[in-house]
Motif scaffolding. Structure first.
Motif, PDB file in Angstrom:
ATOM      1  N   GLY A 300       0.803  -1.217   0.000  1.00  0.00           N
ATOM      2  CA  GLY A 300       0.000   0.000   0.000  1.00  0.00           C
ATOM      3  C   GLY A 300       0.832   1.261   0.000  1.00  0.00           C
ATOM      4  N   THR A 301       2.098   1.148  -0.393  1.00  0.00           N
ATOM      5  CA  THR A 301       2.994   2.313  -0.371  1.00  0.00           C
ATOM      6  C   THR A 301       3.549   2.554  -1.770  1.00  0.00           C
ATOM      7  N   PRO A 302       3.225   3.675  -2.405  1.00  0.00           N
ATOM      8  CA  PRO A 302       3.764   3.981  -3.740  1.00  0.00           C
ATOM      9  C   PRO A 302       5.228   4.359  -3.672  1.00  0.00           C
ATOM     10  N   ARG A 303       6.039   3.814  -4.599  1.00  0.00           N
ATOM     11  CA  ARG A 303       7.491   4.047  -4.569  1.00  0.00           C
ATOM     12  C   ARG A 303       7.979   4.945  -5.703  1.00  0.00           C
ATOM     13  N   THR A 304       7.155   5.187  -6.693  1.00  0.00           N
ATOM     14  CA  THR A 304       7.557   6.049  -7.807  1.00  0.00           C
ATOM     15  C   THR A 304       6.459   7.074  -8.050  1.00  0.00           C
ATOM     16  N   GLY A 305       6.803   8.110  -8.829  1.00  0.00           N
ATOM     17  CA  GLY A 305       5.813   9.127  -9.140  1.00  0.00           C
ATOM     18  C   GLY A 305       4.606   8.561  -9.853  1.00  0.00           C
ATOM     19  N   VAL A 306       4.836   7.591 -10.735  1.00  0.00           N
ATOM     20  CA  VAL A 306       3.718   6.960 -11.446  1.00  0.00           C
ATOM     21  C   VAL A 306       2.803   6.250 -10.450  1.00  0.00           C
ATOM     22  N   MET A 307       3.388   5.536  -9.488  1.00  0.00           N
ATOM     23  CA  MET A 307       2.572   4.820  -8.513  1.00  0.00           C
ATOM     24  C   MET A 307       1.862   5.775  -7.558  1.00  0.00           C
ATOM     25  N   VAL A 308       2.488   6.908  -7.262  1.00  0.00           N
ATOM     26  CA  VAL A 308       1.820   7.931  -6.457  1.00  0.00           C
ATOM     27  C   VAL A 308       0.557   8.409  -7.183  1.00  0.00           C
ATOM     28  N   ALA A 309       0.695   8.631  -8.499  1.00  0.00           N
ATOM     29  CA  ALA A 309      -0.453   9.079  -9.292  1.00  0.00           C
ATOM     30  C   ALA A 309      -1.531   7.998  -9.339  1.00  0.00           C
ATOM     31  N   VAL A 310      -1.122   6.736  -9.523  1.00  0.00           N
ATOM     32  CA  VAL A 310      -2.082   5.626  -9.543  1.00  0.00           C
ATOM     33  C   VAL A 310      -2.823   5.551  -8.216  1.00  0.00           C
ATOM     34  N   ASP A 311      -2.092   5.670  -7.130  1.00  0.00           N
ATOM     35  CA  ASP A 311      -2.689   5.580  -5.803  1.00  0.00           C
ATOM     36  C   ASP A 311      -3.642   6.741  -5.527  1.00  0.00           C
ATOM     37  N   SER A 312      -3.218   7.949  -5.891  1.00  0.00           N
ATOM     38  CA  SER A 312      -4.034   9.129  -5.596  1.00  0.00           C
ATOM     39  C   SER A 312      -5.292   9.192  -6.456  1.00  0.00           C
ATOM     40  N   THR A 313      -5.275   8.533  -7.607  1.00  0.00           N
ATOM     41  CA  THR A 313      -6.432   8.540  -8.496  1.00  0.00           C
ATOM     42  C   THR A 313      -7.473   7.510  -8.085  1.00  0.00           C
TER      43      THR A 313
END
Length: 410
Positions: A300-313
């Protein structure tokens, strides 16, 4: 899984998947070929506008993930074409630049594509066992993170080639860490509201200095054929080592694919270190993106900017659909490196190299302003000065990742 079945059974779902995947390929191609631009930027912009996109969030996530994977294939192209030094300075050049100076740039592009492609093939079957192991080990790692990061720093310094390079590595790490500690938590005011301080920091530390150092160089010389001269066994072992290293760091905060490539260096054959470094780096870069997805799913922890965007969306973490996006991105990325890379090298080789460098530097400055405002431009300038330090000591630029590791250790 139900979403996956809906996509497979519903023709409209299949068309939506294909359309968004190809949109991601286009975004990843643009970010990969434009120096200083990262898939993270497009992903964060998509995240900011996702609410207005008339589609299932899963398909928006497909576009983000595909863009991230394609970017890891194509970012080698501007790296090889720009920042090529004069032949007299080849000893201080990056491995890829040395191959370009030898006329082996087309081979280097294909080595990178093979390294990234093999990384995906290795990553998919290893995803479950490595995720299981890292999930069980993560609580211990998290509670002792500063020890793990300190060990990584020691590894980077200890693998330098001379005492002078060790000193340069420590100085570079310290300066970058201080800069990161001061700037990373700043919320930028900028024309585009989807940026972060990573944009001026990373383009300043790793992009602009290479262009400045190569300003007086001769540019890209004529390139020979594209035949791969690295043995299959060495190619497979090096790509595998890069993939495993990228898998491990995909679960650790602040550790980049560049550091993963250093971890894979023991597997690089001494008889062909430049080619081995390209394969290992490319493999680590792509594997890092793939395993960052599994880190998000498992921890449940995003490690890259892309994953941060996926998580926040709020993208549904439907594994089969997202893995299909990874496969599509890898297939398209492999083809695009070959289709576009040679033309990129040829185009840059025919241009006035000093003028090209100045145009790119100007673009990086504008990019910093667009995403982080005037403060970001100042950070970009300071980062560029710090980024000039490592090669003055004969040290690797990877020590500049202290910009992320240092603040996490503190």
């Amino acid at each position: 899984m139900e979403l996956w079945l809906q996509v497979m059974v519903d023709p409209g779902g299949v068309l939506s998947f294909v359309g968004f995947a190809l949109s991601g390929v286009a975004l990843g191609t643009a970010s990969g070929l434009v120096p200083g631009l990262h898939a993270n930027n497009f992903a964060l912009l998509l995240a900011a506008t996702a609410a207005s996109v008339p589609a299932d969030p899963l398909f928006v996530g497909v576009a983000m993930l595909t863009a991230g994977v394609v970017h890891t294939f194509l970012d080698i192209v501007p790296m090889l074409s720009l920042g090529v030094p004069d032949a007299a300075m080849a000893i201080s050049a990056l491995p890829g630049h040395r191959l370009v100076l030898e006329g082996r740039g087309r081979e280097a592009l294909r080595l990178s594509a093979v390294g990234s492609g093999l990384a995906v093939l290795v990553a998919l079957p290893l995803a479950l066992p490595i995720t299981w192991a890292m999930t069980h080990a993560y609580p211990f790692i998290r509670s002792h993170l500063w020890v793990v990061l300190g060990a990584v720093v020691c590894l980077l310094v200890a693998t330098e080639s001379s005492t002078e390079a060790i000193v340069g590595g420590l100085v570079s790490f310290g300066l970058a860490a201080a800069l990161g500690w001061v700037t990373l938590d700043v919320t930028p005011e900028a024309p585009l509201g989807a940026g972060s301080m990573l944009t001026p920091l990373l383009t300043g530390l790793f992009g602009a200095p290479i262009l400045l150092d190569a300003m007086g160089g001769g540019g890209v010389p004529p390139q020979a054929d594209a035949k791969l001269t690295m043995g299959r066994r060495d190619l497979g072992l090096t790509a595998g080592a890069g993939s495993v290293a990228g898998a491990i760091v995909g679960y650790l905060p602040g550790i980049s694919a560049a550091i993963a490539s250093v971890m894979a260096l023991p597997a690089v054959p001494n008889r062909d270190p430049d080619r081995g470094f390209i394969v290992a780096t490319s493999g680590a870069n792509t594997a890092n993106t793939v395993f960052a997805l599994f880190a998000l799913i498992a921890l449940g922890t995003p490690r890259t900017g892309v994953m941060v965007a996926v998580d926040s969306t709020g993208v549904p973490l439907d594994v089969p659909v997202l893995l299909a996006a990874v496969v599509v991105g890898a297939a398209c990325g492999t083809l695009l490196v070959v289709a576009l890379g040679d033309r990129y090298l040829l185009t840059v080789g025919r241009a006035d190299y000093t003028r090209v460098s100045l145009v790119v530097l100007t673009f990086l400055t504008v990019l910093s302003f667009a995403f982080t405002g005037l403060f970001g431009v100042l950070v970009f300038a300071v980062s560029t000065v710090i980024g000039l330090v490592p090669p003055r000591f004969g040290a690797r630029r990877v020590h500049l990742m202290g910009v992320l590791i240092g603040p996490l250790m503190i």
